[in-house]
Design a protein around this motif. Structure first.
Motif, PDB file in Angstrom:
ATOM      1  N   SER A 398     -49.553  69.304  71.094  1.00 40.75           N
ATOM      2  CA  SER A 398     -50.981  69.336  70.751  1.00 40.75           C
ATOM      3  C   SER A 398     -51.712  70.472  71.452  1.00 40.75           C
ATOM      4  N   GLN A 399     -51.030  71.139  72.392  1.00 42.79           N
ATOM      5  CA  GLN A 399     -51.650  72.230  73.135  1.00 42.79           C
ATOM      6  C   GLN A 399     -50.949  73.545  72.805  1.00 42.79           C
ATOM      7  N   PRO A 400     -51.670  74.661  72.840  1.00 39.75           N
ATOM      8  CA  PRO A 400     -51.059  75.955  72.477  1.00 39.75           C
ATOM      9  C   PRO A 400     -50.196  76.490  73.611  1.00 39.75           C
ATOM     10  N   ILE A 401     -49.331  77.429  73.236  1.00 33.12           N
ATOM     11  CA  ILE A 401     -48.539  78.120  74.265  1.00 33.12           C
ATOM     12  C   ILE A 401     -49.508  78.818  75.219  1.00 33.12           C
ATOM     13  N   GLY A 402     -49.273  78.627  76.482  1.00 32.87           N
ATOM     14  CA  GLY A 402     -50.177  79.156  77.513  1.00 32.87           C
ATOM     15  C   GLY A 402     -50.823  78.041  78.310  1.00 32.87           C
ATOM     16  N   TYR A 403     -50.811  76.818  77.719  1.00 32.43           N
ATOM     17  CA  TYR A 403     -51.378  75.656  78.409  1.00 32.43           C
ATOM     18  C   TYR A 403     -50.348  75.086  79.381  1.00 32.43           C
ATOM     19  N   VAL A 404     -50.698  75.029  80.658  1.00 31.90           N
ATOM     20  CA  VAL A 404     -49.809  74.456  81.670  1.00 31.90           C
ATOM     21  C   VAL A 404     -50.660  73.660  82.677  1.00 31.90           C
ATOM     22  N   VAL A 405     -50.300  72.408  82.879  1.00 29.96           N
ATOM     23  CA  VAL A 405     -50.901  71.579  83.932  1.00 29.96           C
ATOM     24  C   VAL A 405     -49.757  71.034  84.776  1.00 29.96           C
ATOM     25  N   SER A 406     -49.775  71.358  86.060  1.00 31.39           N
ATOM     26  CA  SER A 406     -48.635  70.988  86.902  1.00 31.39           C
ATOM     27  C   SER A 406     -49.077  70.152  88.099  1.00 31.39           C
ATOM     28  N   ASP A 407     -48.164  69.345  88.607  1.00 33.26           N
ATOM     29  CA  ASP A 407     -48.341  68.563  89.836  1.00 33.26           C
ATOM     30  C   ASP A 407     -47.281  69.002  90.825  1.00 33.26           C
ATOM     31  N   SER A 408     -47.705  69.192  92.062  1.00 34.38           N
ATOM     32  CA  SER A 408     -46.784  69.680  93.089  1.00 34.38           C
ATOM     33  C   SER A 408     -45.711  68.651  93.409  1.00 34.38           C
ATOM     34  N   ALA A 409     -44.640  69.123  93.925  1.00 34.18           N
ATOM     35  CA  ALA A 409     -43.570  68.248  94.391  1.00 34.18           C
ATOM     36  C   ALA A 409     -43.948  67.647  95.743  1.00 34.18           C
ATOM     37  N   HIS A 410     -43.414  66.453  96.025  1.00 39.90           N
ATOM     38  CA  HIS A 410     -43.632  65.798  97.314  1.00 39.90           C
ATOM     39  C   HIS A 410     -42.282  65.337  97.855  1.00 39.90           C
ATOM     40  N   ILE A 411     -41.990  65.773  99.063  1.00 37.93           N
ATOM     41  CA  ILE A 411     -40.743  65.354  99.713  1.00 37.93           C
ATOM     42  C   ILE A 411     -40.886  63.908 100.151  1.00 37.93           C
ATOM     43  N   GLY A 412     -39.853  63.122  99.926  1.00 35.16           N
ATOM     44  CA  GLY A 412     -39.857  61.734 100.373  1.00 35.16           C
ATOM     45  C   GLY A 412     -39.425  61.624 101.830  1.00 35.16           C
ATOM     46  N   TYR A 413     -40.039  60.687 102.560  1.00 36.08           N
ATOM     47  CA  TYR A 413     -39.710  60.494 103.979  1.00 36.08           C
ATOM     48  C   TYR A 413     -39.641  59.009 104.303  1.00 36.08           C
ATOM     49  N   LYS A 414     -38.827  58.713 105.280  1.00 39.57           N
ATOM     50  CA  LYS A 414     -38.893  57.452 106.003  1.00 39.57           C
ATOM     51  C   LYS A 414     -39.113  57.819 107.462  1.00 39.57           C
ATOM     52  N   ALA A 415     -40.128  57.223 108.049  1.00 41.76           N
ATOM     53  CA  ALA A 415     -40.500  57.658 109.396  1.00 41.76           C
ATOM     54  C   ALA A 415     -41.034  56.491 110.211  1.00 41.76           C
ATOM     55  N   GLN A 416     -41.091  56.691 111.502  1.00 42.62           N
ATOM     56  CA  GLN A 416     -41.648  55.718 112.442  1.00 42.62           C
ATOM     57  C   GLN A 416     -42.602  56.437 113.386  1.00 42.62           C
ATOM     58  N   LEU A 417     -43.559  55.668 113.915  1.00 43.49           N
ATOM     59  CA  LEU A 417     -44.444  56.184 114.952  1.00 43.49           C
ATOM     60  C   LEU A 417     -44.190  55.386 116.226  1.00 43.49           C
ATOM     61  N   TRP A 418     -44.026  56.108 117.336  1.00 46.22           N
ATOM     62  CA  TRP A 418     -43.706  55.480 118.614  1.00 46.22           C
ATOM     63  C   TRP A 418     -44.789  55.786 119.642  1.00 46.22           C
ATOM     64  N   LYS A 419     -45.123  54.773 120.420  1.00 45.98           N
ATOM     65  CA  LYS A 419     -46.077  54.913 121.520  1.00 45.98           C
ATOM     66  C   LYS A 419     -45.291  55.134 122.811  1.00 45.98           C
TER      67      LYS A 419
END
Length: 493
Positions: A398-419
């Motif tokens: 439905s959109q012409p050539i030249g139309y681009v809408v992108s979402d950035s990549a996000h790296i997945g993490y598993k993490a902890q916070l320590w006091k």
């Protein structure tokens, strides 16, 4: 002439009665339809009155009582003057007239004679009993007394030019209507002498929290933290600034819980918010208040450094860049996420939120009771990194050539916070504070494919097939570039 006493009627000794009869005194065997002499209703002499006249006399007396002023002591001993009529005063024992008429008409001749002789010596006083309308009392309290209630207001602090100033503090008063109705009705129906009087209502006194002495202790920095939003656009920057301002100046008393969401909501234009990017379902979408999570995250880290008790914290769905993994605190209306904490200290704490040069800072002030040789810091520990695979590209016819809408990549993490607690430069404890898991999201793009040129269509579809957003952008640049000689330059003749 000797006056008769006016107390309750008592019996005359039978000996006197007998003596009277012996002297030949006459006793009427029939009443004449009027009340005998010496009979009173309270202070009203009913002697010689018919039943109707007696009723009218008592009713007139009660009617006169209606204008008697009764002072009710409401909140802070405020005097509220009402009348007995306002409280529904009424005569409750009209049978009194029948009792008065029957005196001296019952019994044999000796009994009647004895009673008449008694009345010559002392009056028979029949009490006038009054009643009060509980609903009228309640209505009067609600209409005329509750208005003097006032809400207790705790003393608070204002920070101006780097100095604290104690503000306000007001005692609260709350009228207990139910118990006050009982108190008023009981006093009037048992102890009232039909004279103007004063009745203290049941008012709860609520003392405000915070004395000048306690609040003067709030001067030490317990924790402070800053994050940058230098890459944010004007709308997101305004949202961060607005959130800091809404929280700034909060005073928490010992045991009091703070909800970040309740402090910064609602997310509306009227409350100072603009459309800006936020996380939703693995994507960045524009929403009112986008960026508010940087406010809650910055506050979270200040709270940790102040060692206040965190009661609710949620990580973002995807990683953020302004703090280390597991050092964030998300809030979201749609998913019910909030950041909450309790002042678990012995003294109040004051929260200062400021923004300057696209940096947001929260500082928590209170009374420092921790040892001077003790330090606390927080360390992020990444347990797992999940890098996204190749790009995901969605063709859109439905959109012409030249139309681009992108979402950035996000790296997945598993993490902890320590006091980590350090005393005299040596680590003495290490405690896990939280655990967080962030989604891995590949870079994605929606690419327009509509064109009347079959060759161009084949080329854009082939580019999409490579799974590379960068390659698609290069092909689009080639396909949409103007032909030679149409770029504004002068061609050769």
């Amino acid at each position: 002439m000797r006056m008769k006493s006016r107390v309750k009627w008592g019996s005359v000794p039978m000996l006197a009665l007998a003596c009277g009869l012996a002297l030949g005194m006459k006793v009427s065997a029939q009443g004449d339809g009027t009340i005998k002499n010496g009979i009173f209703a309270g202070d009203i002499d009913l002697s010689g009155l018919s039943g109707q006249e007696a009723s009218q006399a008592v009713e007139a007396y009660v009617e006169g009582l209606k204008s008697t002023e009764i002072t009710l002591l409401a909140a802070a001993d405020t005097e509220v003057v009402v009348t007995a009529e306002d409280l529904g005063v009424a005569w409750s024992n009209p049978e009194l007239v029948e009792e008065a008429l029957e005196v001296g008409t019952r019994g044999n001749v000796i009994e009647r004679y004895k009673l008449l002789k008694d009345l010559e010596q002392e009056n028979l006083v029949l009490p006038i009993r009054l009643t009060f309308d509980l609903q009228a009392i309640s209505d009067t309290l609600l209409e005329k007394c509750v208005q003097y209630d006032q809400k207790a207001e705790d003393a608070t602090l204002v920070r101006e030019n780097g100095e604290f100033r104690v503000v306000g503090g007001q005692t609260g008063y709350a009228l207990d209507v139910e118990t006050s109705v009982d108190r008023v009705s009981e006093m009037l129906m048992t102890d009232w002498d039909c004279q103007p009087c004063t009745i203290a209502l049941d008012v709860e006194v609520v003392e405000p929290r915070g004395s000048a002495e306690d609040l003067a202790q709030v001067k030490d920095v317990l924790g402070t933290f800053t994050t940058s939003y230098s890459s944010s656009g004007p709308n997101r920057s305004a949202n961060v600034s607005n959130g800091a301002e809404l929280i700034n100046g909060t005073l928490l008393y010992p045991g009091e819980e703070f909800s970040t969401y309740e402090s910064v909501a609602p997310f509306s234009q009227a409350n100072g918010y603009y459309m800006a990017g936020s996380y939703m379902n693995g994507k960045v979408v524009d929403s009112l208040g986008g960026g508010i999570c940087q406010v809650s995250t910055t506050l979270y880290n200040a709270v940790l450094l102040a060692e206040l008790e965190v009661t609710e914290r949620n990580n973002h769905s995807m990683i953020v860049t302004y703090v280390e993994p597991s050092a964030d605190a998300a809030i979201a209306e749609s998913s019910g996420k909030d950041f909450k904490f309790v002042n678990n200290l012995e003294y109040p704490v004051y929260i200062e939120g400021t923004t300057q040069n696209k940096r947001i800072t929260f500082t928590i002030y209170g009374k420092e009771t921790r040892a001077s040789n003790r330090e606390v810091r927080y360390e992020s520990k990444v347990l797992e990194v999940n890098n996204p695979p190749s790009d995901i590209i969605y063709p859109d016819a439905s959109q012409p050539i030249g139309y681009v809408v992108s979402d950035s990549a996000h790296i997945g993490y598993k993490a902890q916070l320590w006091k980590v607690v350090v005393e005299d430069g040596k680590e003495v404890s290490r405690t896990q504070v939280n655990s967080s898991s962030y989604k891995m999201v590949p870079r994605s793009a929606t690419v327009g494919t509509a064109t009347e040129d079959p060759a161009a269509y084949e080329e854009i579809m082939a580019a999409i097939g490579t799974g590379s957003v960068d390659h698609v952008r290069n092909v689009i640049a080639y396909l949409t570039a103007p032909p030679e000689g149409e770029n504004g330059e002068v061609g050769e003749p």
